[in-house]
Design a protein around this motif. Structure first.
Motif, PDB file in Angstrom:
ATOM      1  N   TYR A   1       0.652  -1.224   0.057  1.00 26.48           N
ATOM      2  CA  TYR A   1      -0.103   0.062  -0.054  1.00 26.48           C
ATOM      3  C   TYR A   1       1.028   1.262   0.015  1.00 26.48           C
ATOM      4  O   TYR A   1       0.712   2.161  -0.861  1.00 26.48           O
ATOM      5  CB  TYR A   1      -1.018   0.044   1.281  1.00 26.48           C
ATOM      6  CG  TYR A   1      -1.756   1.323   1.541  1.00 26.48           C
ATOM      7  CD1 TYR A   1      -2.531   1.744   0.591  1.00 26.48           C
ATOM      8  CD2 TYR A   1      -1.316   2.205   2.435  1.00 26.48           C
ATOM      9  CE1 TYR A   1      -3.144   2.944   0.431  1.00 26.48           C
ATOM     10  CE2 TYR A   1      -1.865   3.491   2.351  1.00 26.48           C
ATOM     11  CZ  TYR A   1      -3.074   3.887   1.506  1.00 26.48           C
ATOM     12  OH  TYR A   1      -3.409   5.061   1.658  1.00 26.48           O
ATOM     13  N   PRO A   2       1.787   1.265   0.885  1.00 21.15           N
ATOM     14  CA  PRO A   2       2.803   2.767   0.823  1.00 21.15           C
ATOM     15  C   PRO A   2       3.482   2.795  -0.387  1.00 21.15           C
ATOM     16  O   PRO A   2       3.526   3.859  -1.013  1.00 21.15           O
ATOM     17  CB  PRO A   2       3.696   2.232   1.990  1.00 21.15           C
ATOM     18  CG  PRO A   2       3.268   1.388   2.909  1.00 21.15           C
ATOM     19  CD  PRO A   2       2.247   0.468   1.910  1.00 21.15           C
ATOM     20  N   SER A   3       3.838   1.582  -1.302  1.00 23.40           N
ATOM     21  CA  SER A   3       4.479   1.834  -2.403  1.00 23.40           C
ATOM     22  C   SER A   3       3.513   2.337  -3.378  1.00 23.40           C
ATOM     23  O   SER A   3       3.860   3.425  -4.071  1.00 23.40           O
ATOM     24  CB  SER A   3       5.014   0.493  -2.945  1.00 23.40           C
ATOM     25  OG  SER A   3       5.798  -0.173  -2.099  1.00 23.40           O
ATOM     26  N   LEU A   4       2.269   1.917  -3.316  1.00 23.83           N
ATOM     27  CA  LEU A   4       1.301   2.420  -4.242  1.00 23.83           C
ATOM     28  C   LEU A   4       0.839   4.067  -4.101  1.00 23.83           C
ATOM     29  O   LEU A   4       0.597   4.678  -4.854  1.00 23.83           O
ATOM     30  CB  LEU A   4       0.030   1.395  -4.581  1.00 23.83           C
ATOM     31  CG  LEU A   4       0.176   0.034  -4.952  1.00 23.83           C
ATOM     32  CD1 LEU A   4      -0.879  -0.799  -5.089  1.00 23.83           C
ATOM     33  CD2 LEU A   4       0.557   0.257  -6.411  1.00 23.83           C
ATOM     34  N   ALA A   5       0.633   4.118  -2.828  1.00 27.02           N
ATOM     35  CA  ALA A   5       0.459   5.531  -2.572  1.00 27.02           C
ATOM     36  C   ALA A   5       1.354   6.505  -2.683  1.00 27.02           C
ATOM     37  O   ALA A   5       1.101   7.588  -3.088  1.00 27.02           O
ATOM     38  CB  ALA A   5       0.134   5.389  -0.909  1.00 27.02           C
ATOM     39  N   THR A   6       2.536   5.993  -2.773  1.00 29.12           N
ATOM     40  CA  THR A   6       3.606   6.751  -3.014  1.00 29.12           C
ATOM     41  C   THR A   6       3.956   7.021  -4.556  1.00 29.12           C
ATOM     42  O   THR A   6       4.003   8.306  -5.015  1.00 29.12           O
ATOM     43  CB  THR A   6       5.149   6.106  -2.570  1.00 29.12           C
ATOM     44  OG1 THR A   6       5.253   5.747  -1.344  1.00 29.12           O
ATOM     45  CG2 THR A   6       6.289   7.238  -2.874  1.00 29.12           C
ATOM     46  N   LEU A   7       3.615   6.025  -5.469  1.00 34.66           N
ATOM     47  CA  LEU A   7       3.534   6.444  -6.767  1.00 34.66           C
ATOM     48  C   LEU A   7       2.225   7.060  -7.182  1.00 34.66           C
ATOM     49  O   LEU A   7       2.646   8.063  -7.907  1.00 34.66           O
ATOM     50  CB  LEU A   7       3.288   4.768  -7.520  1.00 34.66           C
ATOM     51  CG  LEU A   7       2.886   4.710  -9.011  1.00 34.66           C
ATOM     52  CD1 LEU A   7       4.226   5.105  -9.712  1.00 34.66           C
ATOM     53  CD2 LEU A   7       2.596   3.436  -9.438  1.00 34.66           C
ATOM     54  N   TRP A   8       1.146   6.890  -6.458  1.00 35.23           N
ATOM     55  CA  TRP A   8       0.153   7.887  -6.633  1.00 35.23           C
ATOM     56  C   TRP A   8       0.487   9.372  -6.406  1.00 35.23           C
ATOM     57  O   TRP A   8       0.169  10.156  -7.095  1.00 35.23           O
ATOM     58  CB  TRP A   8      -1.192   7.319  -5.719  1.00 35.23           C
ATOM     59  CG  TRP A   8      -2.441   8.142  -5.903  1.00 35.23           C
ATOM     60  CD1 TRP A   8      -3.108   8.919  -4.970  1.00 35.23           C
ATOM     61  CD2 TRP A   8      -3.045   8.176  -7.092  1.00 35.23           C
ATOM     62  NE1 TRP A   8      -4.379   9.467  -5.542  1.00 35.23           N
ATOM     63  CE2 TRP A   8      -4.405   8.962  -6.749  1.00 35.23           C
ATOM     64  CE3 TRP A   8      -3.157   7.471  -8.615  1.00 35.23           C
ATOM     65  CZ2 TRP A   8      -5.371   9.349  -7.727  1.00 35.23           C
ATOM     66  CZ3 TRP A   8      -4.045   7.946  -9.372  1.00 35.23           C
ATOM     67  CH2 TRP A   8      -5.059   8.801  -8.940  1.00 35.23           C
ATOM     68  N   SER A   9       0.977   9.527  -5.263  1.00 33.50           N
ATOM     69  CA  SER A   9       1.307  10.795  -4.588  1.00 33.50           C
ATOM     70  C   SER A   9       2.516  11.566  -5.618  1.00 33.50           C
ATOM     71  O   SER A   9       2.479  12.847  -5.569  1.00 33.50           O
ATOM     72  CB  SER A   9       1.673  11.094  -3.223  1.00 33.50           C
ATOM     73  OG  SER A   9       2.895  10.355  -3.075  1.00 33.50           O
ATOM     74  N   SER A  10       3.049  10.788  -6.173  1.00 31.99           N
ATOM     75  CA  SER A  10       4.285  11.404  -6.911  1.00 31.99           C
ATOM     76  C   SER A  10       3.842  11.966  -8.229  1.00 31.99           C
ATOM     77  O   SER A  10       4.488  12.616  -9.012  1.00 31.99           O
ATOM     78  CB  SER A  10       5.377  10.285  -7.219  1.00 31.99           C
ATOM     79  OG  SER A  10       4.837   9.378  -8.113  1.00 31.99           O
ATOM     80  N   THR A  11       2.518  11.631  -8.451  1.00 35.45           N
ATOM     81  CA  THR A  11       1.949  12.359  -9.733  1.00 35.45           C
ATOM     82  C   THR A  11       0.974  13.337  -9.523  1.00 35.45           C
ATOM     83  O   THR A  11       0.262  13.969 -10.296  1.00 35.45           O
ATOM     84  CB  THR A  11       1.195  11.099 -10.568  1.00 35.45           C
ATOM     85  OG1 THR A  11      -0.068  10.682  -9.535  1.00 35.45           O
ATOM     86  CG2 THR A  11       1.836   9.895 -11.012  1.00 35.45           C
ATOM     87  N   PHE A  12       0.999  13.985  -8.373  1.00 35.48           N
ATOM     88  CA  PHE A  12       0.354  15.145  -8.039  1.00 35.48           C
ATOM     89  C   PHE A  12       1.275  16.162  -7.900  1.00 35.48           C
ATOM     90  O   PHE A  12       2.423  16.076  -7.309  1.00 35.48           O
ATOM     91  CB  PHE A  12      -0.470  14.939  -6.974  1.00 35.48           C
ATOM     92  CG  PHE A  12      -1.781  14.167  -7.268  1.00 35.48           C
ATOM     93  CD1 PHE A  12      -2.958  15.058  -7.454  1.00 35.48           C
ATOM     94  CD2 PHE A  12      -1.727  12.820  -7.336  1.00 35.48           C
ATOM     95  CE1 PHE A  12      -4.104  14.248  -7.681  1.00 35.48           C
ATOM     96  CE2 PHE A  12      -2.746  12.022  -7.670  1.00 35.48           C
ATOM     97  CZ  PHE A  12      -4.116  12.610  -7.920  1.00 35.48           C
ATOM     98  N   SER A  13       0.828  17.404  -8.029  1.00 34.82           N
ATOM     99  CA  SER A  13       1.644  18.596  -7.620  1.00 34.82           C
ATOM    100  C   SER A  13       1.621  19.139  -5.994  1.00 34.82           C
ATOM    101  O   SER A  13       0.771  18.586  -5.173  1.00 34.82           O
ATOM    102  CB  SER A  13       1.194  19.826  -8.448  1.00 34.82           C
ATOM    103  OG  SER A  13      -0.075  20.276  -7.744  1.00 34.82           O
ATOM    104  N   ARG A  14       2.702  19.543  -5.698  1.00 42.54           N
ATOM    105  CA  ARG A  14       2.624  20.153  -4.273  1.00 42.54           C
ATOM    106  C   ARG A  14       1.604  21.097  -4.013  1.00 42.54           C
ATOM    107  O   ARG A  14       1.361  22.076  -4.702  1.00 42.54           O
ATOM    108  CB  ARG A  14       4.077  20.560  -4.275  1.00 42.54           C
ATOM    109  CG  ARG A  14       4.367  21.196  -2.766  1.00 42.54           C
ATOM    110  CD  ARG A  14       5.779  21.807  -2.509  1.00 42.54           C
ATOM    111  NE  ARG A  14       6.127  22.533  -1.199  1.00 42.54           N
ATOM    112  CZ  ARG A  14       7.091  22.863  -1.062  1.00 42.54           C
ATOM    113  NH1 ARG A  14       7.615  23.265  -2.085  1.00 42.54           N
ATOM    114  NH2 ARG A  14       7.417  23.352   0.162  1.00 42.54           N
ATOM    115  N   GLY A  15       0.555  20.932  -3.222  1.00 45.61           N
ATOM    116  CA  GLY A  15      -0.542  21.787  -2.840  1.00 45.61           C
ATOM    117  C   GLY A  15      -0.127  22.877  -1.779  1.00 45.61           C
ATOM    118  O   GLY A  15       0.744  22.687  -0.818  1.00 45.61           O
ATOM    119  N   ASN A  16      -0.375  24.029  -2.109  1.00 47.73           N
ATOM    120  CA  ASN A  16      -0.608  25.178  -0.982  1.00 47.73           C
ATOM    121  C   ASN A  16      -1.792  25.843  -0.826  1.00 47.73           C
ATOM    122  O   ASN A  16      -2.857  25.365  -1.575  1.00 47.73           O
ATOM    123  CB  ASN A  16       0.572  26.188  -0.993  1.00 47.73           C
ATOM    124  CG  ASN A  16       0.519  26.526  -2.491  1.00 47.73           C
ATOM    125  OD1 ASN A  16      -0.590  26.902  -3.227  1.00 47.73           O
ATOM    126  ND2 ASN A  16       1.646  26.942  -3.324  1.00 47.73           N
TER     127      ASN A  16
END
Lengths: 298, 352
Positions: free
Chosen positions: A34-49
């Motif tokens: 799960y952490p690996s997939l979650a990391t993969l997922w979050s690596s495709t999003f921009s940094r939010g502010n």
């Protein structure tokens, strides 16, 4: 054709198998898959502010990394670090094991002495080495001063900082790997040496033709471990150099940590993590599929 | 002129931390002989072999092989080969590589190496298995690889350390014959360690029986069987072992401490005509003969060998007889005494 009893039995076997698998599967899912997939997922999003909420940007984070000169410097550092620590610590571990396995006086003491660095936590080891490296006060400088050498700031200059880190790692790892070699050497029966003696084989021939091939499974295991450690083991960076000076001793995982928890840029850290995972996976596969085929297992 | 022995051990002693391995071992072996070092475990037979091989260096004494003093030489300088109990095959090398390992080490040219390999494999019946790893072979095949490795270099002396002990009984019997034939065909000298007296008796020209680090008797199998020098040899050699009877239990043998008697020399007698009265303890039927175990208060190991099927109920009382000529006489120290030195009373009985 199918009779109900056999079907029931087959189903029972299947359930039994799944029950045996489930504890490991559960733990691995929660803490690895799960952490690996979650990391993969979050690596495709921009940094939010506050003004720009996080949004899907595909591979843009990866593109950023490839354009980042620090990233490439860190990759180069890590390749160099691995390229030195893996072969040198394996070589030293093997030499120490061969020596500690022969009939020498105070064998128990020698083995314990070699193993001591392994039982120290990396942080403690790093603090110890801080005493060696510190300019002016450090043991190295004190010894140098005896011969009239100038004080050297081993950790403070870009040319020597990474080397200083490398030496600490080798010192720490070699004893650990020696234990595996020592255990493997004990499984080689004494009479192989005697048979080789009668055939007139020298000590070197015996080591090269008999001992080293029989140690190959251990060497493979140690190689994979050393490779993983060359990425994983960064505790001493926190104590000794913090990646400096001017990123000269920065390794990938340290950079990931910095990105995530010092610069609070989780998406880029996630992208870098994915790259590390990918490379480690490929190298491990190569080691197992290529070298494994030429390895003799007892 | 007496011909020089091929291998000669002279007053060899070896101990570890005051514990005696072997002591005062002297032995001459003529070329081409098959010598068995026999004895119970811990008797020093393996130590003797290892000293001969150069795997251990003796504390005292001299070892001469082929006229050369090799007492302190390295194993590789002694021009001998060895078969280990565990075979000591290199597990990661193929059969062929195992066999020619020594030739490669000694830098024998490739063509000669291959020729010798081919011959060794042919002799040991391993042709076709060249590329197998030891792990892929049966126990008997591994044993033959060890043999092939020992003979490939063509050394004239071959040492074998219990080479058959890891084989099952049937295979052991077959390989025993193979080894003996191999030794005769190649004309090599073999020193063979075993704890199995059948093995030693059936294969060896000379048997060396050891106990507690000392040699008890050196002789042909016939000599050991027919004229054991002491009660230990008498009880160790032969199946079933020799029965020992206290001298005073037998009329006319008061001066002999112990009397030995072989199973085949005992016969059943009619009541009143026997020389000893015993109780049957067990019967062992072996097809061609039956061994009847007998108990007597002054005797140990009394067994009677009867032809064919001859079962007696245990507890049954029987009387046995035997000829005086078949008796072995031992003194109080267990040493053999010549029959001529017997007391006149015994002689009188003899003539009767």
């Amino acid at each position: 054709m199918s009779n109900p009893h056999a079907n029931l039995e087959r189903r029972r076997q299947a359930i039994y198998g799944w029950l045996l698998l489930s504890p490991a599967a559960l733990l691995l899912s929660v803490f690895a898959f799960y952490p690996s997939l979650a990391t993969l997922w979050s690596s495709t999003f921009s940094r939010g502010n506050r003004r720009n909420p996080s949004e899907y940007i595909g591979l843009e984070n990866y593109a950023d990394l490839f354009a980042d000169p620090t990233f490439w410097l860190v990759v180069r550092n890590n390749l160099f670090y691995a390229g030195i620590t893996i072969p040198v610590s394996i070589f030293i571990a093997l030499s120490m094991a061969l020596w500690a396995n022969s009939k020498i006086p105070a064998r128990g003491f020698v083995r314990t002495a070699y193993f001591t660095p392994t039982v120290l936590p990396m942080i403690a080891a790093a603090n110890l080495w801080l005493f060696f490296y510190t300019p002016g006060l450090g043991v190295l400088d004190q010894i140098g001063a005896l011969f009239g050498l100038p004080s050297v700031n081993w950790l403070g200059q870009p040319e020597t900082a990474l080397w200083a880190i490398i030496i600490v790692t080798i010192w720490k790892e070699a004893g650990f790997f020696m234990i595996f070699y020592l255990a493997a050497l004990q499984t080689i029966p004494e009479d192989l040496k005697e048979a080789a003696d009668i055939e007139g084989a020298s000590r070197w021939t015996y080591t090269r033709r008999i001992v080293l091939p029989l140690l190959m499974p251990t060497t493979l295991f140690i190689m994979v471990n050393a490779m993983i450690n060359s990425v994983k083991l960064i505790d001493h960076l926190f104590i000794l150099t913090k990646g400096g000076p001017s990123d000269a001793s920065k390794l990938i995982l340290y950079y990931v940590w910095e990105m995530a928890f010092a610069f609070f840029d989780a998406p880029h850290a996630a992208a870098m993590t994915m790259l590390v995972l990918l490379v480690l996976g490929i190298v491990a596969a190569i080691q197992f599929f290529l070298i494994d085929r030429r390895t003799h297992y007892q | 002129m007496i011909p020089q022995p091929f291998v000669s051990l002279d007053g060899i002693a070896k101990s570890w931390n005051g514990k005696i391995g072997v002591e005062d071992v002297s032995l001459d072996i003529p070329e081409g002989a098959f010598v068995a070092l026999l004895g119970p475990s811990g008797c020093g037979k393996s130590t003797t072999l290892r000293l001969l091989a150069g795997l251990e260096i003796p504390d005292e004494g001299r070892i001469v092989i082929d006229g050369r003093d090799v007492t302190n030489s390295a194993a590789s300088d002694r021009n001998l080969s060895m078969v280990f109990q565990s075979y000591a095959l290199f597990p990661h090398l193929s059969v062929a590589e195992n066999v020619i390992f020594g030739l490669k080490v000694r830098r024998v040219p490739r063509a000669e190496r291959l020729e010798k390999l081919r011959r060794a494999l042919e002799i040991t019946g391993l042709t076709g298995l060249e590329d197998r790893k030891p792990g892929e072979l049966s126990g008997g095949q591994r044993q033959r690889v060890a043999l092939a490795r020992a003979i490939v270099a063509g050394q004239r002396l071959c040492l074998m350390d219990e080479p058959l002990s890891n084989l099952d009984a049937k295979l052991r019997h077959a390989v025993r014959k193979d080894i003996k034939k191999l030794q005769q065909d190649l004309g090599i000298t073999v020193v063979y360690v075993t704890h199995d007296q059948t093995e030693a008796m059936s294969m060896a020209d000379i048997v060396v029986l050891m106990k507690d680090g000392h040699i008890q008797q050196i002789g042909t199998p016939q000599e050991l069987y027919n004229a054991p020098v002491n009660t230990f040899v008498a009880e160790f050699v032969g199946a079933p072992p020799m029965a020992l009877i206290k001298g005073h239990a037998l009329a006319g043998f008061d001066n002999a401490a112990t009397i030995g008697l072989r199973a085949e020399n005992i016969r059943l007698e009619e009541t009143g005509k026997g020389r000893l009265t015993c109780t049957v303890t067990e019967c062992e039927f072996l097809g061609a003969e039956t061994f009847i175990g007998l108990a007597h208060e002054h005797a140990t190991g009394l067994t009677l060998k009867a032809p064919g099927m001859a079962l007696h109920p245990s507890g049954h009382t029987v009387e046995i007889g035997f000829a005086d000529d078949d008796l072995h006489i031992f003194d109080s120290g267990g040493k053999r005494v010549a029959r001529t030195s017997l007391t006149p009373t015994a002689k009188r009985h003899d003539q009767a």
